[in-house]
Scaffold this motif. Structure first.
Motif, PDB file in Angstrom:
ATOM      1  N   CYS A   1      17.352   2.121 -71.536  1.00  0.00           N
ATOM      2  CA  CYS A   1      18.707   2.639 -71.631  1.00  0.00           C
ATOM      3  C   CYS A   1      19.135   3.007 -70.221  1.00  0.00           C
ATOM      4  O   CYS A   1      18.335   2.922 -69.287  1.00  0.00           O
ATOM      5  CB  CYS A   1      18.779   3.835 -72.562  1.00  0.00           C
ATOM      6  SG  CYS A   1      18.050   5.294 -71.870  1.00  0.00           S
TER       7      CYS A   1
ATOM      8  N   ARG B   1      19.005   6.000 -79.546  1.00  0.00           N
ATOM      9  CA  ARG B   1      17.541   5.959 -79.472  1.00  0.00           C
ATOM     10  C   ARG B   1      16.858   6.886 -80.472  1.00  0.00           C
ATOM     11  O   ARG B   1      15.755   6.613 -80.925  1.00  0.00           O
ATOM     12  CB  ARG B   1      17.093   6.380 -78.068  1.00  0.00           C
ATOM     13  CG  ARG B   1      17.288   5.363 -76.998  1.00  0.00           C
ATOM     14  CD  ARG B   1      16.767   5.940 -75.714  1.00  0.00           C
ATOM     15  NE  ARG B   1      15.478   6.579 -75.937  1.00  0.00           N
ATOM     16  CZ  ARG B   1      14.331   5.947 -75.916  1.00  0.00           C
ATOM     17  NH1 ARG B   1      14.276   4.677 -75.653  1.00  0.00           N
ATOM     18  NH2 ARG B   1      13.205   6.610 -76.144  1.00  0.00           N
TER      19      ARG B   1
ATOM     20  N   VAL C   1      19.583   1.262 -83.790  1.00  0.00           N
ATOM     21  CA  VAL C   1      18.663   1.844 -82.801  1.00  0.00           C
ATOM     22  C   VAL C   1      19.225   1.639 -81.388  1.00  0.00           C
ATOM     23  O   VAL C   1      19.117   2.510 -80.533  1.00  0.00           O
ATOM     24  CB  VAL C   1      17.252   1.223 -82.925  1.00  0.00           C
ATOM     25  CG1 VAL C   1      16.304   1.816 -81.895  1.00  0.00           C
ATOM     26  CG2 VAL C   1      16.691   1.442 -84.324  1.00  0.00           C
ATOM     27  N   ARG C   2      19.877   0.505 -81.197  1.00  0.00           N
ATOM     28  CA  ARG C   2      20.479   0.202 -79.906  1.00  0.00           C
ATOM     29  C   ARG C   2      21.554   1.243 -79.567  1.00  0.00           C
ATOM     30  O   ARG C   2      21.693   1.680 -78.443  1.00  0.00           O
ATOM     31  CB  ARG C   2      21.110  -1.193 -80.007  1.00  0.00           C
ATOM     32  CG  ARG C   2      21.600  -1.812 -78.738  1.00  0.00           C
ATOM     33  CD  ARG C   2      22.094  -3.211 -79.031  1.00  0.00           C
ATOM     34  NE  ARG C   2      23.195  -3.221 -79.995  1.00  0.00           N
ATOM     35  CZ  ARG C   2      24.484  -3.089 -79.662  1.00  0.00           C
ATOM     36  NH1 ARG C   2      24.830  -2.947 -78.424  1.00  0.00           N
ATOM     37  NH2 ARG C   2      25.419  -3.115 -80.597  1.00  0.00           N
TER      38      ARG C   2
ATOM     39  N   VAL D   1      14.571   6.152 -83.656  1.00  0.00           N
ATOM     40  CA  VAL D   1      13.120   5.915 -83.785  1.00  0.00           C
ATOM     41  C   VAL D   1      12.428   7.088 -84.478  1.00  0.00           C
ATOM     42  O   VAL D   1      11.277   6.970 -84.893  1.00  0.00           O
ATOM     43  CB  VAL D   1      12.404   5.630 -82.433  1.00  0.00           C
ATOM     44  CG1 VAL D   1      12.951   4.385 -81.766  1.00  0.00           C
ATOM     45  CG2 VAL D   1      12.469   6.818 -81.507  1.00  0.00           C
TER      46      VAL D   1
ATOM     47  N   PRO E   1      13.379   0.491 -79.226  1.00  0.00           N
ATOM     48  CA  PRO E   1      14.646   0.916 -78.629  1.00  0.00           C
ATOM     49  C   PRO E   1      15.016   0.189 -77.338  1.00  0.00           C
ATOM     50  O   PRO E   1      16.176   0.100 -77.002  1.00  0.00           O
ATOM     51  CB  PRO E   1      14.444   2.408 -78.377  1.00  0.00           C
ATOM     52  CG  PRO E   1      12.986   2.637 -78.446  1.00  0.00           C
ATOM     53  CD  PRO E   1      12.389   1.543 -79.249  1.00  0.00           C
TER      54      PRO E   1
ATOM     55  N   ARG F   1      12.300   4.505 -70.834  1.00  0.00           N
ATOM     56  CA  ARG F   1      12.068   5.307 -72.042  1.00  0.00           C
ATOM     57  C   ARG F   1      11.224   4.607 -73.113  1.00  0.00           C
ATOM     58  O   ARG F   1      11.684   4.351 -74.220  1.00  0.00           O
ATOM     59  CB  ARG F   1      13.400   5.762 -72.636  1.00  0.00           C
ATOM     60  CG  ARG F   1      14.121   6.709 -71.720  1.00  0.00           C
ATOM     61  CD  ARG F   1      15.447   7.132 -72.277  1.00  0.00           C
ATOM     62  NE  ARG F   1      15.368   8.309 -73.113  1.00  0.00           N
ATOM     63  CZ  ARG F   1      16.447   8.925 -73.594  1.00  0.00           C
ATOM     64  NH1 ARG F   1      17.633   8.475 -73.352  1.00  0.00           N
ATOM     65  NH2 ARG F   1      16.309   9.999 -74.339  1.00  0.00           N
TER      66      ARG F   1
END
Ligand code: UD1
Length: 418
Positions: A116, A92, A88-89, A95, A113, A121
């Motif tokens: 960023c 994004r 997820v890193r 998700v 997440p 976000r």
């Protein structure tokens, strides 16, 4: 790590073909989780984000195969309903597994997440929407833990037309019991592609592309084969390349219906655009006229084209203003453009650009995906050499952009950084 070396000053001429859309294919790949069996998606761009999504699906027990622009996803052996932090890193869009996992398996655990480069976000609106359908959501140790007995259709009004939120809710509602009505939904063309895909699987979604989407839940969805729409941002970037180099470029396979706001602004720069079916012929002669832009959710001007437009405005004949309303920190390309001699003043979400006749080549750093594209465009019209580092950002969303620009006459090389 690779970098680009760009020698500026060449007029671009010729034809270039647009790929399938990154922002459409990622949700489609997540929607494959709504069914059991093999889903096949065609016209898939060979991008880092697509490979990351394959990795994510495989980490859950799906098998994937990606070759020759076609991705096969078999969900028959799915056994884990988690998206961990490492993936997820990196991306994004991970998700987006939340909605389909909940709808089909009644549980999901997905890493939050976090922020960023282009802003905080949050995904609060996704979560509130899923709660409206009956999900129980806990936030523990950096993860979203969602469970439900069975999602049930409901009415939900988004406070803001979030693209990812709308996609998560559409996917969750597709297998809900009963009818879901989404108000103030995002209207992006990629949402329409997702709805068409789910309908091809046997879903019942209407109104996608408007702000009111109605989803009649069905008991089961069947695997299908589907060709993803083409990428309006890649298309816009190539049109911008034609304009900034005062060239003549035929950009083939553009999703023109979803590009109205961008095409209108390009015309305002003085560029001649001729649309023939899905192809756009761009021809630029004379000075680039300055224009003002305000980014907005679709059908407004897309934030994903803002940085590229700023490169264009940096060499326009006068003063332009850009207002960024979608993301709160999306001007990181400004300091890099300034290093190339651009005259830009920023205040909050506004940037004022005084066009210069030429920019100067310089070593610069790509900070995010679209900022990288902006630096490539700037490099194409700079005097001397521009060295762009960290182009892995660019590779997330553009497939070998240098190989598409070279045949048009651009002097751009990818070199491995020592
Ligand atoms: C998608 C696109 C991205 C594009 C963006 C806006 C993909 C994979 N990415 O991102 O390229 O720039 O749409 O067109 O399709 N927000 C909240 N709460 C939420 C959700 C969003 O506050 O629950 C805010 C965000 O912080 C942001 C704004 O809403 O400021 C827009 O976000 P959203 O439309 O959700 O964009 P993404 O789906 O992340």
């Amino acid at each position: 790590m690779d970098k680009f070396i760009v020698f500026g000053g060449n007029r671009l001429e010729g034809e270039v073909e647009v790929n399938g859309a990154k922002n459409a294919v990622l949700p489609l790949m997540c929607a494959a989780l709504l069914t059991r069996g093999e889903t096949i998606i065609d016209n898939v761009p060979n991008l880092r984000d697509v490979r990351t999504m394959c990795q994510l699906l495989e980490s859950m027990g799906a098998s994937t195969h990606f070759e020759n622009r076609t991705v096969h996803i078999d969900t028959s052996a799915l056994e884990k309903f988690e998206a961990d932090y490492e993936l997820v890193r990196k991306m994004r869009a991970s998700v987006l597994v939340l909605g389909p996992l909940l709808a089909r398996y009644n549980k999901a655990k997905v890493s939050l997440p976090g922020g960023c480069a282009i802003g905080a976000r949050p995904i609060d609106l996704h979560l509130r929407g899923l709660e409206a359908l009956g999900a129980n959501i806990d936030l523990k140790g950096g993860y979203i833990e969602a469970t439900c007995e069975q999602l049930t259709g409901a009415s939900y009004r988004f406070d803001y037309p979030t693209v990812g939120g709308t996609e998560n809710l559409i996917m969750a509602a597709a297998l809900c019991k009963g009818r879901t009505i989404l108000e103030n939904a995002a209207r992006e063309p990629e949402i329409v592609d997702l709805a068409n895909f789910i309908n091809a699987m046997g879903g019942n979604i209407s109104g996608a592309g408007s702000d009111l989407i109605v989803i009649e839940g069905v008991e089961e969805l069947k695997p299908t084969r589907y060709s993803v729409m083409s990428d309006r941002i890649e298309a816009g970037t190539f049109i911008a390349a034609g304009i900034i180099t005062k060239g003549e470029v035929l950009v083939k396979n553009c999703p023109v219906d979803g590009m109205k706001a961008v095409l209108e602004r390009f015309r305002a720069t003085g560029a001649q655009l001729t649309i023939q079916g899905n192809d756009v012929l761009v021809k630029m002669e004379g000075p680039i006229q300055p224009i003002d832009i305000r980014t907005q959710p679709h059908p407004g001007f897309p934030t994903d084209m803002q940085a590229q437009m700023m490169a264009l405005m940096s060499v326009a004949d006068g003063r332009s203003a850009i207002s960024e309303t979608v993301f709160e920190n999306r001007f990181m390309h400004v300091s890099e453009l300034r290093r190339m001699g651009a005259d830009i003043i920023c205040e909050g979400s506004m940037a004022v650009i005084r066009g210069k006749e030429r920019l100067e080549g310089a070593p610069v750093m790509a900070t995010d995906l679209r900022a990288s594209a902006c630096l490539v465009l700037a490099g194409l019209v700079s005097r001397g050499v521009t060295e762009i580092r960290r182009i892995y950002h660019l590779d997330r969303g553009y497939e070998r952009i240098e190989e598409k620009l070279q045949p048009l006459g651009a002097k751009i090389q990818r070199v491995a950084e020592s």
